[in-house]
Every structure is written in structure tokens, then in C-alpha cells.
Design a protein around this motif. Structure first.
Motif, PDB file in Angstrom:
ATOM      1  N   GLN A  72     -64.827  25.283  -7.911  1.00  0.00           N
ATOM      2  CA  GLN A  72     -65.385  25.293  -9.227  1.00  0.00           C
ATOM      3  C   GLN A  72     -64.773  25.574 -10.447  1.00  0.00           C
ATOM      4  N   ILE A  73     -64.803  24.670 -11.315  1.00  0.00           N
ATOM      5  CA  ILE A  73     -63.911  24.854 -12.573  1.00  0.00           C
ATOM      6  C   ILE A  73     -64.656  24.721 -13.736  1.00  0.00           C
ATOM      7  N   ARG A  74     -64.260  25.247 -14.764  1.00  0.00           N
ATOM      8  CA  ARG A  74     -64.932  24.823 -16.157  1.00  0.00           C
ATOM      9  C   ARG A  74     -64.590  23.382 -16.681  1.00  0.00           C
ATOM     10  N   ASP A  75     -65.540  22.573 -16.743  1.00  0.00           N
ATOM     11  CA  ASP A  75     -64.922  21.183 -16.797  1.00  0.00           C
ATOM     12  C   ASP A  75     -64.189  20.897 -17.932  1.00  0.00           C
ATOM     13  N   PRO A  76     -63.053  20.395 -17.645  1.00  0.00           N
ATOM     14  CA  PRO A  76     -62.119  19.884 -18.782  1.00  0.00           C
ATOM     15  C   PRO A  76     -62.401  18.623 -19.189  1.00  0.00           C
ATOM     16  N   ALA A  77     -63.377  18.823 -20.399  1.00  0.00           N
ATOM     17  CA  ALA A  77     -63.961  17.468 -21.003  1.00  0.00           C
ATOM     18  C   ALA A  77     -63.122  16.620 -21.299  1.00  0.00           C
ATOM     19  N   GLY A  78     -61.975  16.790 -22.178  1.00  0.00           N
ATOM     20  CA  GLY A  78     -60.950  16.101 -22.778  1.00  0.00           C
ATOM     21  C   GLY A  78     -60.483  15.326 -21.563  1.00  0.00           C
ATOM     22  N   ALA A  79     -59.949  15.845 -20.428  1.00  0.00           N
ATOM     23  CA  ALA A  79     -59.325  15.049 -19.273  1.00  0.00           C
ATOM     24  C   ALA A  79     -60.409  13.953 -18.579  1.00  0.00           C
ATOM     25  N   SER A  80     -61.634  14.377 -18.796  1.00  0.00           N
ATOM     26  CA  SER A  80     -62.630  13.365 -18.206  1.00  0.00           C
ATOM     27  C   SER A  80     -63.178  12.254 -19.122  1.00  0.00           C
ATOM     28  N   SER A  81     -62.836  12.249 -20.064  1.00  0.00           N
ATOM     29  CA  SER A  81     -63.060  11.203 -21.204  1.00  0.00           C
ATOM     30  C   SER A  81     -62.395   9.770 -21.148  1.00  0.00           C
ATOM     31  N   TYR A  82     -61.211   9.685 -20.370  1.00  0.00           N
ATOM     32  CA  TYR A  82     -60.450   8.640 -20.190  1.00  0.00           C
ATOM     33  C   TYR A  82     -60.597   8.008 -19.006  1.00  0.00           C
ATOM     34  N   HIS A  83     -60.671   6.575 -19.103  1.00  0.00           N
ATOM     35  CA  HIS A  83     -61.095   5.727 -18.124  1.00  0.00           C
ATOM     36  C   HIS A  83     -60.289   4.584 -17.954  1.00  0.00           C
ATOM     37  N   SER A  84     -59.061   4.533 -18.762  1.00  0.00           N
ATOM     38  CA  SER A  84     -58.183   3.538 -18.864  1.00  0.00           C
ATOM     39  C   SER A  84     -57.150   3.890 -19.684  1.00  0.00           C
TER      40      SER A  84
ATOM     41  N   PRO B  29     -59.798  27.114 -15.478  1.00  0.00           N
ATOM     42  CA  PRO B  29     -59.998  28.616 -14.700  1.00  0.00           C
ATOM     43  C   PRO B  29     -60.980  28.212 -13.595  1.00  0.00           C
ATOM     44  N   VAL B  30     -60.660  28.678 -12.324  1.00  0.00           N
ATOM     45  CA  VAL B  30     -61.310  28.491 -11.231  1.00  0.00           C
ATOM     46  C   VAL B  30     -62.383  29.703 -11.038  1.00  0.00           C
ATOM     47  N   THR B  31     -63.429  29.194 -10.874  1.00  0.00           N
ATOM     48  CA  THR B  31     -64.490  30.594 -10.654  1.00  0.00           C
ATOM     49  C   THR B  31     -65.129  30.456  -9.229  1.00  0.00           C
ATOM     50  N   ASP B  32     -64.758  29.561  -8.373  1.00  0.00           N
ATOM     51  CA  ASP B  32     -64.945  29.591  -6.982  1.00  0.00           C
ATOM     52  C   ASP B  32     -64.384  28.982  -6.093  1.00  0.00           C
ATOM     53  N   ARG B  33     -63.940  29.338  -4.744  1.00  0.00           N
ATOM     54  CA  ARG B  33     -63.492  28.712  -3.982  1.00  0.00           C
ATOM     55  C   ARG B  33     -64.103  28.650  -2.459  1.00  0.00           C
ATOM     56  N   ILE B  34     -64.288  27.559  -1.849  1.00  0.00           N
ATOM     57  CA  ILE B  34     -65.146  27.239  -0.679  1.00  0.00           C
ATOM     58  C   ILE B  34     -64.295  26.449   0.095  1.00  0.00           C
ATOM     59  N   PRO B  35     -64.094  27.241   1.561  1.00  0.00           N
ATOM     60  CA  PRO B  35     -63.489  26.035   2.548  1.00  0.00           C
ATOM     61  C   PRO B  35     -64.238  24.700   2.483  1.00  0.00           C
ATOM     62  N   ALA B  36     -63.413  23.529   2.342  1.00  0.00           N
ATOM     63  CA  ALA B  36     -64.288  22.286   2.608  1.00  0.00           C
ATOM     64  C   ALA B  36     -65.156  21.886   3.758  1.00  0.00           C
ATOM     65  N   GLY B  37     -64.398  22.542   4.825  1.00  0.00           N
ATOM     66  CA  GLY B  37     -65.431  22.471   5.958  1.00  0.00           C
ATOM     67  C   GLY B  37     -66.591  23.027   6.265  1.00  0.00           C
ATOM     68  N   GLU B  38     -66.950  23.938   5.132  1.00  0.00           N
ATOM     69  CA  GLU B  38     -68.222  24.777   5.430  1.00  0.00           C
ATOM     70  C   GLU B  38     -69.301  23.987   4.421  1.00  0.00           C
ATOM     71  N   VAL B  39     -69.163  22.938   3.773  1.00  0.00           N
ATOM     72  CA  VAL B  39     -70.235  22.520   2.860  1.00  0.00           C
ATOM     73  C   VAL B  39     -70.188  21.030   3.177  1.00  0.00           C
ATOM     74  N   ASP B  40     -71.357  20.506   2.634  1.00  0.00           N
ATOM     75  CA  ASP B  40     -71.528  19.044   2.850  1.00  0.00           C
ATOM     76  C   ASP B  40     -71.053  18.300   1.334  1.00  0.00           C
ATOM     77  N   LEU B  41     -69.647  18.003   1.652  1.00  0.00           N
ATOM     78  CA  LEU B  41     -69.026  17.295   0.501  1.00  0.00           C
ATOM     79  C   LEU B  41     -69.876  16.251  -0.260  1.00  0.00           C
ATOM     80  N   SER B  42     -70.738  15.358   0.538  1.00  0.00           N
ATOM     81  CA  SER B  42     -71.327  14.478  -0.267  1.00  0.00           C
ATOM     82  C   SER B  42     -72.341  14.901  -1.329  1.00  0.00           C
ATOM     83  N   GLN B  43     -72.807  16.308  -0.958  1.00  0.00           N
ATOM     84  CA  GLN B  43     -74.030  16.964  -1.845  1.00  0.00           C
ATOM     85  C   GLN B  43     -73.177  17.525  -3.290  1.00  0.00           C
ATOM     86  N   MET B  44     -71.796  17.354  -3.112  1.00  0.00           N
ATOM     87  CA  MET B  44     -70.986  17.930  -4.427  1.00  0.00           C
ATOM     88  C   MET B  44     -70.554  16.533  -4.971  1.00  0.00           C
TER      89      MET B  44
END
Length: 302
Positions: A143-155, A90-105
Motif C-alpha cells: 500500500q502506497i500513498r497514491d502518486p496522483a500525478g503518475a496516475s493522470s496520464y493515459h497516453s 512511501p510504502v505503508t504496508d506489505r502483504i505476501p501476495a499468496g495470502e490475499v485475494d488479488l481480485s479484491q484489490m
């Protein structure tokens, strides 16, 4: 009569006010939109790439999912489903990329990039306040609810199917330096090498043949660099062969070079699979159910 008319007018006014209040009543807030509008059933390719690491991709086939990068191997459908679940986060927030400092995210060094067909999504940091994951898709930061399963694999290692004999393949022969196990029309037969070798009963051969046919890893890992390995050659009905390298220990380790993977099999199957010893009384025992420090993220699929 006049009182009756007044009562009717009052009743009408009360009904009108009630109707107006009902019409102005706020509609329930719609559920958050998913990261991708497409259903997971329509996605044909899924994978990820780790900056400085592997690119892992799998493709949907008629008989299930198959890894295409960095190796060609049958994939664990349950693990693939945990990757696909990220597309419906689920997406909880949408922000135009040009309006924020991407490095801070966290987008100066994204944790990973996920790909669904031709759509690539960068995964940034987790917002310390909302505990939601920043992702960059096109010209929008979401911003999304972090999909923990998808973030667990590195190879690709955890994505390889857990069956030692891949789904859809028919095993017809197993060769070890000191014995041969072979399937014919009447079932499995085993023969130890050497004139004085002890014969192998039909029951023992059948148990060993069945054990090899259904052998399944508790988990998969990166192959050990152990010089003390033993050869096992599997022959399939299609005419091809695969050599596994076996290592005895706390688990039975079976290494498959073309998949770049190591199967961790319950250790109490070692004698039956490698030596044609008597089968264990309880095949479910004899090893850990999951690797130390790692949970099973999704049920295995065929």
C-alpha cells in the motif's frame, strides 16, 4: 557522615533509574521505505502501459528525456519527473501476495502498469479505508500513498515536450504557401510570393522568426480530424524538414504527424506565425493557460 553517604547512594540510584528509563525510551519510528530503493537519478527508463491502450516509454539521454514508445520525440522533463516520483512513494504496508485475494484489490483488471528500468509494478484499486493505493510488485502487495500525478496520464500526448521547435534544434527557414521566412547571417528575412506582394519589414521578419523559434504550446492534445488545415514547413540547420498542419480557432493548433500530437498555442500569435502580421502587444495573452478540466500536473522541463 552517615547522612552524607545516604544522600550519595540516593543520588546514585536516581541517576541509575534515569539512565535506565532513557535507555528503554522508544526510538522514533523510522520513516516509511520508498517503493523502490533506487534513487530517481539512477533510473534510465520510465513509462507505463494501459491495459487495452498505449505502452509509453521514455529513456534518459544526455540532453534530457526522450520518448521511445509509441513515438520518438523529446519528452517534457517536468512530466517525466512526476512519473519518477511514484518510485519514491512511501510504502505503508506489505502483504505476501499468496495470502490475499488479488481480485479484491483490483489486480484482476489493473488500472495501469508502471515500469522503472526492468521493474514492472501493477497498480490496483485504492483501499476505501486507508485511501492508499494497492500495488503489486513481485510477490508482495504494497500500500502506497497514491502518486496522483503518475496516475493522470493515459497516453504519450501529455509527455511530448511543449516546444514547437524541439530543444537543441536550430530553425533556419519557415515556408507557407504565400511567403517564406529565412534566417541568414544578418538575421531573419521574409519574402511574400507574387510580383505585387507587399514587402515585409526587417523588424516584422525578426519578430516572426523569433516567435517561431520560441513557440511553445500551452498544452498538447490529440490531433483533430479537421479537413481545413494549412501547411507550415519548418527547415532545420541539420537539413531535415517537418510539415505542421495549422488550424485557426480559439487557439492556434499545430499538428505534428510524426509525434502524433497537436500543440495548442495562444491564439493571438496566429497572425504573426501564419500571416506575418504585426506581433501582439502582449504575447502572454490570447488563450487559456490549461485545457478545460485538466490541471497542469508538473512544471514543464527542458
Amino acid at each position: 557522615m552517615r547522612r552524607h553517604i545516604v544522600n550519595l547512594v540516593l543520588l546514585f540510584l536516581i541517576g541509575a533509574v534515569a539512565a535506565l528509563v532513557w535507555m528503554r525510551k522508544e526510538a522514533p519510528e523510522p520513516p516509511p521505505e520508498p517503493l523502490l530503493a533506487e534513487s530517481t537519478e539512477s533510473i534510465q527508463r520510465v513509462g507505463f502501459r494501459i491495459p487495452g491502450g498505449e505502452t509509453v516509454m521514455a529513456a534518459r539521454k544526455n540532453d534530457g528525456w526522450r520518448l521511445t514508445e509509441p513515438v520518438s520525440a523529446p519528452a517534457d522533463n517536468g512530466v517525466i519527473n512526476s512519473l519518477l516520483a511514484a518510485a519514491r512513494a512511501p510504502v505503508t504496508d506489505r502483504i505476501p501476495a499468496g495470502e490475499v485475494d488479488l481480485s479484491q484489490m483490483g489486480f484482476d483488471q489493473p488500472e495501469r502498469y508502471m515500469r522503472f528500468d526492468d521493474v514492472e509494478i501493477a497498480f490496483g484499486a485504492i483501499n476505501p479505508v486507508t485511501k492508499k493505493r494497492y500495488v503489486l510488485m513481485g510477490d508482495k502487495v504494497l500500500q502506497i500513498r497514491d502518486p496522483a500525478g503518475a496516475s493522470s496520464y493515459h497516453s504519450h500526448i501529455k509527455l511530448v515536450h511543449k516546444d514547437v521547435v524541439p530543444p537543441g534544434r536550430k530553425l533556419v527557414r519557415v515556408e507557407r504557401p504565400d511567403w517564406t521566412l529565412e534566417r541568414d547571417d544578418d538575421g531573419w528575412r521574409a519574402q511574400r510570393n507574387g510580383a505585387a506582394a507587399e514587402p515585409v519589414s526587417t523588424e516584422r521578419a525578426a519578430a516572426a522568426g523569433e516567435a517561431w523559434t520560441v513557440a511553445r504550446a500551452m498544452w498538447t492534445g490529440e490531433p483533430n480530424r479537421d479537413p481545413e488545415t494549412e501547411s507550415v514547413v519548418l527547415h532545420f540547420a541539420e537539413g531535415d524538414t517537418v510539415e505542421l498542419r495549422a488550424i485557426r480557432g480559439q487557439q492556434l493548433l499545430l499538428q505534428r504527424a510524426d509525434f502524433a500530437v497537436q500543440y495548442h498555442v495562444a491564439r493571438n500569435l496566429t497572425g504573426l506565425l501564419l500571416d506575418l502580421d504585426a506581433p501582439p502587444e502582449d504575447p502572454a495573452e490570447g488563450g487559456q493557460s490549461e485545457p478545460p478540466g485538466e490541471g497542469i500536473m508538473a512544471p514543464a522541463g527542458h
